[in-house]
Design an enzyme around this catalytic site. Structure first.
Site, PDB file in Angstrom:
ATOM      1  N   CYS A  48       0.852  -1.117  -0.023  1.00 21.69           N
ATOM      2  CA  CYS A  48      -0.050   0.000  -0.012  1.00 21.69           C
ATOM      3  C   CYS A  48       0.711   1.088  -0.037  1.00 21.69           C
ATOM      4  CB  CYS A  48      -1.005   0.156   1.223  1.00 21.69           C
ATOM      5  SG  CYS A  48      -2.152  -1.246   0.927  1.00 21.69           S
ATOM      6  N   HIS A 101      -3.507   7.047   1.883  1.00 19.64           N
ATOM      7  CA  HIS A 101      -4.104   5.655   1.435  1.00 19.64           C
ATOM      8  C   HIS A 101      -5.258   5.373   1.834  1.00 19.64           C
ATOM      9  CE1 HIS A 101      -4.109   1.643   0.327  1.00 19.64           C
ATOM     10  NE2 HIS A 101      -3.822   1.088   1.729  1.00 19.64           N
ATOM     11  N   ASN A 117      -9.997  -0.562  -1.026  1.00 20.13           N
ATOM     12  CA  ASN A 117      -8.494  -0.340  -1.036  1.00 20.13           C
ATOM     13  C   ASN A 117      -8.037  -0.977  -2.389  1.00 20.13           C
ATOM     14  OD1 ASN A 117      -5.751  -0.650  -0.477  1.00 20.13           O
ATOM     15  ND2 ASN A 117      -5.991  -1.555   1.424  1.00 20.13           N
TER      16      ASN A 117
END
Ligand code: COA
Length: 333
Positions: free
Chosen positions: A117, A258, A288
């Site tokens: 990520c 993020h 995500n």
């Protein structure tokens, strides 16, 4: 980071691609024991996208083509392609090579970068360094992940979280050193390896019937453990980069976080003293998407006319590894 640099690296173009197929929370109610209210309140996610046919290089190439079209430049002009991903089409060749061929960037070199990520932040730092050195003039950094390819759709803890997407930025040099990437704080800590991983298929556990039967080719995440360190890691490093650069919350136009969990994002914004309007959010639409989340936010907010030249942005991420970091960027277009 050297403050006396001759060139600064600025974002001069953006592009994105999300597949058409939408998986809403009602879809997950049908396949696992969950409900819309739980997903929304615990994560902030309402929908995510699914690539039904194709691979990460297809997502990445479409984002790259969107960038080239909007910037009105030819693929021949690209010097370097960096693809941040944890879902490469194959171990090798690198996804960057496949993207190069798909877009026809015949003068480019490039590589993949694996930092989960935090992938976009790490790739962006790398791309900017290539530009700041004066060696390269047009570096394309793409965050792309087909998370559906490593998601176990019987595991309610994880399957609701992830989506497929790609977004790209073009980095070029400028002598206006008050624009572009100003500073980064980036970290890795391998002690996080037991909380978030995909253990099958690599040199540790090469694929066998047993690794497949044990579902080792899917993401494993100890959500609660990751949540705790992610909240602290992302909030602390975002606060630290503000302090290091003597920035107050008034100076900052946006936090670009993020998009893993709205509660992690809220905690980071709170630590930085930022109001909700100063936080880029699209987790509700895409979930995500790992390396794609940060550039996807940048593209959407830029195209909506919400970011302007001179805006000070803090990009922040936390992910598997552990990997985490924050970058201070002044928008240049
Ligand atoms: N629907 C309904 N209930 C669910 C569920 C779902 N989809 N997923 C888990 N639950 C249950 C759990 O089984 C647990 O039940 P129990 O108490 O009976 O065991 C309960 O909900 C609470 O689980 P918990 O893990 O405490 O939830 P949480 O508030 O921590 O939220 C995550 C779970 C995954 C959303 C959260 O931990 C998270 O976002 N983690 C970090 C993600 C991240 O940042 N990753 C890093 C970058 S990828």
């Amino acid at each position: 980071m050297a403050k006396d640099k001759k060139y600064s690296a600025v974002i001069t173009g953006v592009g994105m691609y999300v597949p058409d197929k939408i998986l809403d929370n009602a879809f997950f109610e049908k396949i696992v024991d969950t409900n819309d209210e739980w997903i929304r309140t615990r994560t902030g996610i309402r929908e995510r996208r699914l690539l039904e046919n194709g691979a990460t290089s297809d997502l990445a190439a479409k984002a790259a083509q969107d960038l080239l079209k909007n910037k009105n430049i030819s693929a021949d002009e690209i010097d370097v392609i960096i693809v941040a991903t944890v879902t490469p089409d194959m171990f090798f060749p690198a996804t960057a090579c496949l993207v190069q061929e798909k877009i026809g960037a015949k003068n480019a070199w490039g590589f993949d970068l694996s930092a989960a990520c935090s992938g976009f932040l790490f790739a962006f730092q790398t791309g900017c360094s290539l530009v700041e050195s004066g060696s390269y003039k047009k570096v394309m950094v793409i965050g792309a992940d087909k998370m559906s390819s490593i998601t176990d759709y019987t595991d309610r803890n994880n399957c609701i979280l992830f989506g497929d997407a790609a977004a790209a930025v073009l980095i070029e040099p400028t002598e206006e050193t008050n624009l572009g990437l100003q500073d980064s704080l980036l970290r890795i800590d391998g002690s996080g390896k037991n909380s978030l991983y995909m253990s099958g298929g690599g040199s540790l556990n090469p694929p066998t019937h047993e690794t497949v039967d044990k579902k080792m080719h899917y993401i494993f995440q100890d959500g609660k453990a990751v949540f705790k360190v992610a909240v602290k890691g992302m909030a602390d490093i975002s606060y630290d980069i503000m302090q290091k650069n003597k920035l107050t919350s008034d100076d900052i136009a946006y936090l670009v976080p993020h998009q893993a969990n709205l509660r992690i994002i809220d905690a980071t914004a709170e630590r930085m003293g930022l109001s909700k309007e100063k936080v880029m959010i699209n987790i509700d639409k895409y979930g995500n998407t790992t390396a794609a989340t940060i550039p996807l936010c940048l593209v959407e907010y830029y195209r909506d006319g919400k970011i302007k030249k001179g805006d000070k942005l803090i990009l922040a991420a936390f992910g598997a590894g552990y990997t985490w970091g924050a970058s201070y960027l002044v928008w240049a277009i």
